[in-house]
Enzyme design. Structure first.
Site, PDB file in Angstrom:
ATOM      1  N   LYS A   9       0.826  -1.212   0.000  1.00 36.86           N
ATOM      2  CA  LYS A   9       0.000   0.000   0.000  1.00 36.86           C
ATOM      3  C   LYS A   9       0.863   1.266   0.000  1.00 36.86           C
ATOM      4  CE  LYS A   9      -4.018  -2.173   2.257  1.00 36.86           C
ATOM      5  NZ  LYS A   9      -4.988  -2.076   3.376  1.00 36.86           N
ATOM      6  N   TYR A  49     -12.321  -1.864  -3.905  1.00 41.46           N
ATOM      7  CA  TYR A  49     -12.848  -2.070  -2.545  1.00 41.46           C
ATOM      8  C   TYR A  49     -14.383  -2.025  -2.503  1.00 41.46           C
ATOM      9  CZ  TYR A  49      -8.382  -2.044  -0.011  1.00 41.46           C
ATOM     10  OH  TYR A  49      -7.152  -2.365   0.505  1.00 41.46           O
ATOM     11  N   ARG A  85      -1.962 -14.292   4.309  1.00 40.89           N
ATOM     12  CA  ARG A  85      -2.660 -13.631   5.424  1.00 40.89           C
ATOM     13  C   ARG A  85      -1.857 -13.791   6.723  1.00 40.89           C
ATOM     14  NH1 ARG A  85      -6.978 -10.236   4.338  1.00 40.89           N
ATOM     15  NH2 ARG A  85      -7.653 -10.684   6.459  1.00 40.89           N
ATOM     16  N   THR A  91      -5.374  -7.140  10.690  1.00 40.82           N
ATOM     17  CA  THR A  91      -5.702  -5.857  10.054  1.00 40.82           C
ATOM     18  C   THR A  91      -5.198  -4.686  10.889  1.00 40.82           C
ATOM     19  OG1 THR A  91      -7.721  -6.900   9.214  1.00 40.82           O
ATOM     20  CG2 THR A  91      -7.607  -4.491   9.099  1.00 40.82           C
ATOM     21  N   ASN A 112      -2.043   0.209   6.804  1.00 36.33           N
ATOM     22  CA  ASN A 112      -1.514  -1.044   7.335  1.00 36.33           C
ATOM     23  C   ASN A 112      -0.646  -1.836   6.348  1.00 36.33           C
ATOM     24  OD1 ASN A 112      -3.569  -1.911   5.725  1.00 36.33           O
ATOM     25  ND2 ASN A 112      -4.708  -2.992   7.323  1.00 36.33           N
ATOM     26  N   HIS A 115      -2.155  -5.398   1.494  1.00 38.93           N
ATOM     27  CA  HIS A 115      -3.452  -6.036   1.277  1.00 38.93           C
ATOM     28  C   HIS A 115      -3.203  -7.477   0.844  1.00 38.93           C
ATOM     29  CE1 HIS A 115      -7.458  -6.875  -0.343  1.00 38.93           C
ATOM     30  NE2 HIS A 115      -6.811  -7.490  -1.318  1.00 38.93           N
ATOM     31  N   GLU A 126      -9.799 -10.164  -7.615  1.00 40.45           N
ATOM     32  CA  GLU A 126      -8.740  -9.162  -7.450  1.00 40.45           C
ATOM     33  C   GLU A 126      -7.601  -9.366  -8.455  1.00 40.45           C
ATOM     34  OE1 GLU A 126      -7.730  -9.420  -3.297  1.00 40.45           O
ATOM     35  OE2 GLU A 126      -9.644  -8.531  -2.687  1.00 40.45           O
TER      36      GLU A 126
HETATM   37  P1  GDP Z   1      -7.946  -6.837   5.639  1.00 42.63           P
HETATM   38  O1  GDP Z   1      -8.569  -7.981   4.869  1.00 42.63           O
HETATM   39  O2  GDP Z   1      -7.096  -7.309   6.794  1.00 42.63           O
HETATM   40  O3  GDP Z   1      -7.194  -5.872   4.743  1.00 42.63           O
HETATM   41  O4  GDP Z   1      -9.137  -6.006   6.321  1.00 42.63           O
HETATM   42  P2  GDP Z   1     -10.606  -5.599   5.827  1.00 42.63           P
HETATM   43  O5  GDP Z   1     -10.977  -6.328   4.573  1.00 42.63           O
HETATM   44  O6  GDP Z   1     -11.517  -5.699   7.008  1.00 42.63           O
HETATM   45  O7  GDP Z   1     -10.469  -4.031   5.500  1.00 42.63           O
HETATM   46  C1  GDP Z   1      -9.882  -3.580   4.301  1.00 42.63           C
HETATM   47  C2  GDP Z   1      -8.969  -2.426   4.620  1.00 42.63           C
HETATM   48  O8  GDP Z   1      -9.745  -1.341   5.129  1.00 42.63           O
HETATM   49  C3  GDP Z   1      -7.940  -2.686   5.726  1.00 42.63           C
HETATM   50  O9  GDP Z   1      -6.784  -3.347   5.284  1.00 42.63           O
HETATM   51  C4  GDP Z   1      -7.638  -1.286   6.201  1.00 42.63           C
HETATM   52  O10 GDP Z   1      -6.736  -0.592   5.310  1.00 42.63           O
HETATM   53  C5  GDP Z   1      -9.009  -0.622   6.120  1.00 42.63           C
HETATM   54  N1  GDP Z   1      -9.746  -0.723   7.389  1.00 42.63           N
HETATM   55  C6  GDP Z   1     -10.267  -1.839   7.972  1.00 42.63           C
HETATM   56  N2  GDP Z   1     -10.903  -1.551   9.109  1.00 42.63           N
HETATM   57  C7  GDP Z   1     -10.815  -0.193   9.250  1.00 42.63           C
HETATM   58  C8  GDP Z   1     -11.293   0.726  10.232  1.00 42.63           C
HETATM   59  O11 GDP Z   1     -11.945   0.356  11.214  1.00 42.63           O
HETATM   60  N3  GDP Z   1     -10.990   2.048  10.035  1.00 42.63           N
HETATM   61  C9  GDP Z   1     -10.291   2.489   8.946  1.00 42.63           C
HETATM   62  N4  GDP Z   1     -10.036   3.809   8.836  1.00 42.63           N
HETATM   63  N5  GDP Z   1      -9.829   1.648   8.008  1.00 42.63           N
HETATM   64  C10 GDP Z   1     -10.074   0.324   8.152  1.00 42.63           C
END
Ligand code: GDP
Length: 137
Positions: A9, A49, A85, A91, A112, A115, A126
């Protein structure tokens, strides 16, 4: 052999740790089957997304993903989706295990570092989002 999509990212690209992150994948037995460095438009980030379109952080996340270049990769190996993962970590970096990419490089739950596809279905969507078949070898 399984394939998964990985993104380094904008926060991690800005920190100049592309090589360190790619090393983690290689050291854990994943192979890079395709790779490119690009910058997303807002519309492209929203398309990628789309599953998160109703989440409160959707606008902030898709703006963050456009703020600078990213590196997108197809990683290949046995159990590649789950393995990636595990290498990434949770996350939220506060919950990530020591030695994971997010523990070592992430700034926050949003910024973070990486992805990774979370299922075979999302990996298929994807990978096709970013790569043509002839780019994956
Ligand atoms: P991942 O699969 O671990 O990437 O997590 P998710 O699919 O739940 O979320 C996608 C992305 O959205 C994450 O990698 C973060 O960059 C962002 N994200 C997830 N949860 C939050 C949150 O609570 N707040 C914010 N600002 N960003 C979030």
């Amino acid at each position: 052999m399984e394939q998964t999509l990985s993104i380094i990212k904008p926060d991690a690209v800005q920190k100049n740790v592309i090589g360190e992150i790619i090393s983690r994948f290689e050291q854990n037995g994943l192979r890079i089957a395709a790779m490119k460095r690009i910058q997303l438009s807002k519309r492209e980030a929203e398309g990628f997304y789309y599953v998160h379109k109703d989440r409160p952080f959707f606008d902030s996340l898709t703006t963050f993903m456009t703020e600078g270049p990213i590196v997108v990769m197809v990683l290949e190996g046995e159990d590649a989706i789950a393995k990636n993962r595990a290498i990434m970590g949770a996350t939220n970096p506060e919950n990530a295990e020591p030695g994971t990419i997010r523990k070592d490089f992430a700034e926050s739950i949003e910024r973070n570092a990486v992805h990774g596809s979370d299922s075979a279905e999302s990996a298929a969507f994807e990978i096709l989002f970013f790569f043509a078949g002839m780019e994956i070898r």
